[in-house]
Design an enzyme around this catalytic site. Structure first.
Site, PDB file in Angstrom:
ATOM      1  N   CYS A  13       0.868  -1.192   0.000  1.00 29.48           N
ATOM      2  CA  CYS A  13       0.000   0.000   0.000  1.00 29.48           C
ATOM      3  C   CYS A  13       0.895   1.230   0.000  1.00 29.48           C
ATOM      4  CB  CYS A  13      -0.987  -0.017   1.163  1.00 29.48           C
ATOM      5  SG  CYS A  13      -0.247   0.068   2.813  1.00 29.48           S
ATOM      6  N   ASN A  16       2.170   1.482   4.463  1.00 33.51           N
ATOM      7  CA  ASN A  16       2.452   0.216   5.171  1.00 33.51           C
ATOM      8  C   ASN A  16       2.131   0.317   6.669  1.00 33.51           C
ATOM      9  OD1 ASN A  16       5.300  -2.016   5.753  1.00 33.51           O
ATOM     10  ND2 ASN A  16       3.211  -2.560   5.313  1.00 33.51           N
ATOM     11  N   CYS A  18      -1.598   0.842   7.434  1.00 42.91           N
ATOM     12  CA  CYS A  18      -3.036   0.548   7.544  1.00 42.91           C
ATOM     13  C   CYS A  18      -3.420  -0.694   6.741  1.00 42.91           C
ATOM     14  CB  CYS A  18      -3.875   1.742   7.075  1.00 42.91           C
ATOM     15  SG  CYS A  18      -3.640   3.236   8.064  1.00 42.91           S
ATOM     16  N   ARG A  19      -3.493  -0.575   5.421  1.00 42.23           N
ATOM     17  CA  ARG A  19      -4.071  -1.657   4.608  1.00 42.23           C
ATOM     18  C   ARG A  19      -3.139  -2.848   4.425  1.00 42.23           C
ATOM     19  NH1 ARG A  19      -5.232   2.161  -0.303  1.00 42.23           N
ATOM     20  NH2 ARG A  19      -3.335   3.023   0.629  1.00 42.23           N
ATOM     21  N   SER A  20      -1.889  -2.615   3.997  1.00 45.80           N
ATOM     22  CA  SER A  20      -1.053  -3.796   3.699  1.00 45.80           C
ATOM     23  C   SER A  20      -0.642  -4.569   4.958  1.00 45.80           C
ATOM     24  CB  SER A  20       0.151  -3.442   2.820  1.00 45.80           C
ATOM     25  OG  SER A  20       1.033  -2.545   3.437  1.00 45.80           O
ATOM     26  N   ASP A 130      -8.228   3.813   1.050  1.00 41.82           N
ATOM     27  CA  ASP A 130      -7.294   4.248   2.096  1.00 41.82           C
ATOM     28  C   ASP A 130      -8.090   4.759   3.298  1.00 41.82           C
ATOM     29  OD1 ASP A 130      -5.374   5.395   3.655  1.00 41.82           O
ATOM     30  OD2 ASP A 130      -4.421   6.510   2.015  1.00 41.82           O
TER      31      ASP A 130
HETATM   32  P1  4NP Z   1      -1.883   2.838   4.116  1.00 41.96           P
HETATM   33  O1  4NP Z   1      -2.534   4.193   4.669  1.00 41.96           O
HETATM   34  O2  4NP Z   1      -1.326   3.158   2.748  1.00 41.96           O
HETATM   35  O3  4NP Z   1      -3.063   1.905   4.042  1.00 41.96           O
HETATM   36  O4  4NP Z   1      -0.839   2.434   5.112  1.00 41.96           O
HETATM   37  C1  4NP Z   1      -1.819   5.400   4.746  1.00 41.96           C
HETATM   38  C2  4NP Z   1      -1.038   5.654   5.844  1.00 41.96           C
HETATM   39  C3  4NP Z   1      -0.357   6.854   5.945  1.00 41.96           C
HETATM   40  C4  4NP Z   1      -0.477   7.780   4.921  1.00 41.96           C
HETATM   41  C5  4NP Z   1      -1.260   7.516   3.810  1.00 41.96           C
HETATM   42  C6  4NP Z   1      -1.926   6.313   3.726  1.00 41.96           C
HETATM   43  N1  4NP Z   1       0.190   9.016   5.030  1.00 41.96           N
HETATM   44  O5  4NP Z   1       0.005   9.867   4.127  1.00 41.96           O
HETATM   45  O6  4NP Z   1       0.963   9.227   5.986  1.00 41.96           O
END
Ligand code: 4NP
Length: 162
Positions: A13, A16, A18-20, A130
């Protein structure tokens, strides 16, 4: 892949956190439940580097824990070039992640790339949204999508490793 070599799966993702890592923890649970822990290896990473070394978001940990998946030991890392060679499945959470992977992936490994939700066609949804800037409900929806697709992915891999 050669006989006897573990099948290696990488979830990707943006951050790294939340989703992955959620997919990582859920898929590890399902692999263990299927008795495939010795033949399947799992990791996750982000295309970005903002959260390298961090544990998953507390909201992701809490939602996964409600469903019996423990994400607490996971730590964020960034995608690296060797991942395309090392992982047989490199599965993105959304089309932005997939675009980044396609731009970086050496041509011989391009067939390893895909979307996680390709393994849950019955959902009629292609991307895991997201949840980072939303509320707890977003994390619950993410878990619903990821659990369904990880189930499909285990079934697909079972057909290969048998
Ligand atoms: P992820 O979510 O891609 O599912 O881990 C996010 C976590 C942090 C950010 C964006 C998406 N960020 O912009 O910090």
């Amino acid at each position: 892949m050669p006989d006897g070599e573990p099948t290696r799966v990488l979830f990707v993702c943006l951050g790294n956190i939340c989703r992955s890592p959620t997919a990582h923890g859920v898929f590890m649970s399902f692999v263990a439940r299927a008795g495939l822990s010795d033949s399947v290896q799992v990791d996750s990473c982000g295309t970005g580097d903002w959260h390298v070394g961090s544990a998953p978001d507390a909201r992701a940990i809490a939602e996964a824990s409600k469903r019996g998946h423990d994400l607490r030991a996971l730590r964020a890392r960034q995608l690296q070039g060797s991942d395309f060679e090392n992982y047989h499945y490199v599965l993105a959470m959304d089309n932005n992640n997939l675009d980044e992977l396609q731009a970086l992936c050496p041509a011989p490994y391009a067939s390893r790339l895909g979307l996680l939700l390709d393994y849950a066609p019955e959902l009629g949804v292609k991307e895991v949204p997201d949840p980072y800037y939303g509320g707890a409900k977003g994390f619950s929806q993410v878990l619903d999508l990821i659990e369904t697709a990880c189930d499909g992915l285990v079934q697909a891999i079972k057909l290969r490793v048998r």
